[in-house]
Design an enzyme around this catalytic site. Structure first.
Site, PDB file in Angstrom:
ATOM      1  N   GLY A  63       0.874  -1.253   0.043  1.00 43.50           N
ATOM      2  CA  GLY A  63      -0.084   0.043   0.040  1.00 43.50           C
ATOM      3  C   GLY A  63       0.788   1.321  -0.154  1.00 43.50           C
ATOM      4  CB  CYS A  93       5.041  -4.396   0.114  1.00 43.13           C
ATOM      5  SG  CYS A  93       6.050  -2.720  -0.024  1.00 43.13           S
ATOM      6  CE  LYS A 112     -13.193  -9.300 -20.249  1.00 39.96           C
ATOM      7  NZ  LYS A 112     -14.679  -8.286 -20.108  1.00 39.96           N
TER       8      LYS A 112
END
Ligand code: XMP
Length: 526
Positions: free
Chosen positions: A54, A81, A375
């Site tokens: 983030g 992270c 997708k």
């Protein structure tokens, strides 16, 4: 029931990739905002939790934190992270505000023979250290690990690039395993979900079909369902899936606004009505749309008219289907995540229209059988349901169709010229292999189409002067459609397309190629 991995999103650009990689490993996973409640965490039933990266710094006041329940649940946790930094800060370690950002390729030395990284390496140094080639993007770093943690990875710039508390099964890495630049990223995430969280590979399309079919049947019972078919991938796959589940209880309404691609309406009817036996009502509303668009040249106004008329036509038709209680939509998972993301709304560049956005006025309950799928999973599902690959792997097509590809006022004869030019372009892209690969240029581009420019230019054909319209070709490569590069199509291919359009489409005597990136241009011209 599948085992599932919960991903808490701290706002990284690549959080969705974590979910996709985990699903690629055959394990179902979902993304939720980081600020869900402790109760949500306890009730979710996660086999493991991943904390994403983030943009914030844990060293500031009031920056995002994981719900405390994450660390009390007894399931494995992987911090990535920012996720690593908040894990460190929340469990009693320390994070320092970085003075230099580290961005891009890095080589990380694996340490401590942890269960997460054991035997995973890209190469071994002369001293026998296992090394990983990774992608880093951070400013802050952990400079003191919480009690119970041991060092799992390090780089010269980042001495604590990974840490683990193997007793509690908490792991954290400063680099991003979810991006493909981290060569062993998939192996690392696979190790986490399979070996550490104990998940089986039970997320696959054939099994998903039977589950989804059962879920749809349970949800709608003996009610009838209406679906707005657009010819696009999402609504098509939703239709095929729902039809598999409830057969004739599904009626598809296919509104042909006269702004579809060449033979598209025919193709949709052949595929659904003839091949799959789906009940499809085709509404030929071209005249109505053209009528309302006459004299209108402002792009936003055109979009609004097309959107409004679409709803209008759909509403009238669906009212005729008396028993319908449900409206099915092809909403997919990225739409769900995006609408859940708060306060991220930017400026409206273009008002989007698609088959969604219908519900309130129709007083129907919503059926969204694809809302868990990315997708690429929707495409795999489509193929598994028997839809043709060429259809399932088609480039996206905007809801307002050729209405935004005919600049200025939309006219019937402009649409007819554009359709033919566009079909030639697409055919040549499909027929031209990309040298040195097994793809053709249609597959190697993300979106390609022709645009009609309502200006006339002078040309010469045979012995005569011509004074006719111009077509622009647009082909882009992009991962997310937010930014895009113009495709460097071979000159021979462009030349061939230009020749064919000018020779075969009377009314067009000039073809140009659009070499603008997004930004500053957009993909569509309007
Ligand atoms: P732009 O032109 O904004 O397009 O760079 C980004 C992507 O969005 C598609 N697009 C639409 N899709 N309804 C849609 O369903 C719309 O109104 C619409 N407008 C643009 C565009 O084709 C590209 O893929």
């Amino acid at each position: 029931m599948h085992s599932k991995i919960l991903i808490l999103d701290f706002g990284s650009q690549v959080t969705q990739l974590i979910a996709r990689r985990v699903r690629d490993a055959g394990v179902f996973s979902e993304v939720y905002p980081y600020d869900v409640s402790d109760e949500f965490i306890r009730n979710y039933g996660a086999a493991g939790i991943i904390l994403s990266g983030g943009p914030n710094s844990v060293t500031e006041d009031e920056t995002p934190r994981a719900p405390q329940a994450v660390f009390e649940l007894g399931v494995p946790v992987l911090g990535i992270c920012y996720g690593m930094q908040t894990m460190a800060a929340q469990l009693g370690g320390q994070v320092e505000n970085g003075t230099v950002r580290e961005f891009g390729y890095a080589e990380v030395r694996a340490r401590g023979h942890t269960n997460l990284l054991k035997d995973i390496a890209d190469f071994t140094t002369a001293e026998g250290h296992g090394m990983l080639k990774v992608w880093m993007s951070h400013g802050d770093k952990v400079n003191s690990m919480p009690v119970g943690f041991k060092l799992m990875a390090s780089t010269d710039n980042c001495p604590i690039a990974g840490m683990a508390d193997e007793e509690r099964r908490f792991y954290a890495v400063q680099f991003h395993p979810e991006v493909t630049h981290t060569v062993q990223g998939a192996a690392l995430l696979g190790r986490f979900v399979h070996e550490i969280c104990g998940c089986k590979s039970d997320w696959n399309m054939p099994d998903y079909i039977s589950e989804a079919v059962a879920a749809i049947r349970a949800q709608v019972g003996s009610d009838d369902v209406i679906l707005g078919l657009s010819g696009g991938v999402d609504s098509s796959v939703a239709a095929a899936l729902i039809h598999r589940a409830i057969g004739n209880q599904l009626t598809c309404v296919f509104v042909d606004h006269g702004l579809l691609r060449l033979d598209e309406g025919k193709m949709v009817m052949e595929m659904f009505a003839e091949n799959l036996g789906v009940k499809v009502i085709r509404i030929d509303a071209a005249q109505q749309f053209m009528g309302h668009l006459a004299g209108v040249s402002d792009p936003e106004q055109k979009r609004k008219i097309i959107g409004r008329e679409f709803v209008e036509v759909f509403q009238v038709e669906s009212a005729k289907i008396k028993n319908a209680k449900w409206l099915a939509q092809g909403t997919i998972y990225p739409d769900v995540i995006e609408s859940a993301g708060k306060g991220k709304k930017g400026h409206t560049i273009k008002s989007h229209h698609n088959v969604g956005g219908l519900p309130e006025t129709l007083h129907l309950k919503l059926l969204e059988p694809l809302r868990e799928l990315f997708k690429d999973e929707v495409r795999k599902l489509g193929v598994a349901l028997g839809l043709p690959e060429a259809m399932v792997y088609r480039h996206p097509f905007p809801g307002p169709g050729l209405g935004v590809r005919i600049l200025g006022e939309v006219k019937q004869d402009f649409a007819d010229l554009l359709r033919r030019a566009d079909a030639i372009f697409i055919e040549e892209l499909r027929n031209t292999p990309v040298e040195g690969t097994d793809q053709n240029w249609y597959q190697a581009t993300s979106q390609a189409f022709a645009v009609f420019l309502p200006v006339k230019s002078v040309g010469v054909m045979g012995d005569g002067r011509t004074y006719e319209y111009v077509v622009a070709l647009r082909a882009v490569q992009t991962l997310d459609f937010m930014t895009a590069q113009w495709a460097h199509l071979p000159h021979e291919l462009l030349g061939k397309v230009s020749n064919r359009i000018i020779n075969e489409v009377r009314g067009i005597n000039r073809v140009v190629y659009d070499i603008s990136g997004k930004p500053p241009a957009t993909i569509e011209w309007e």
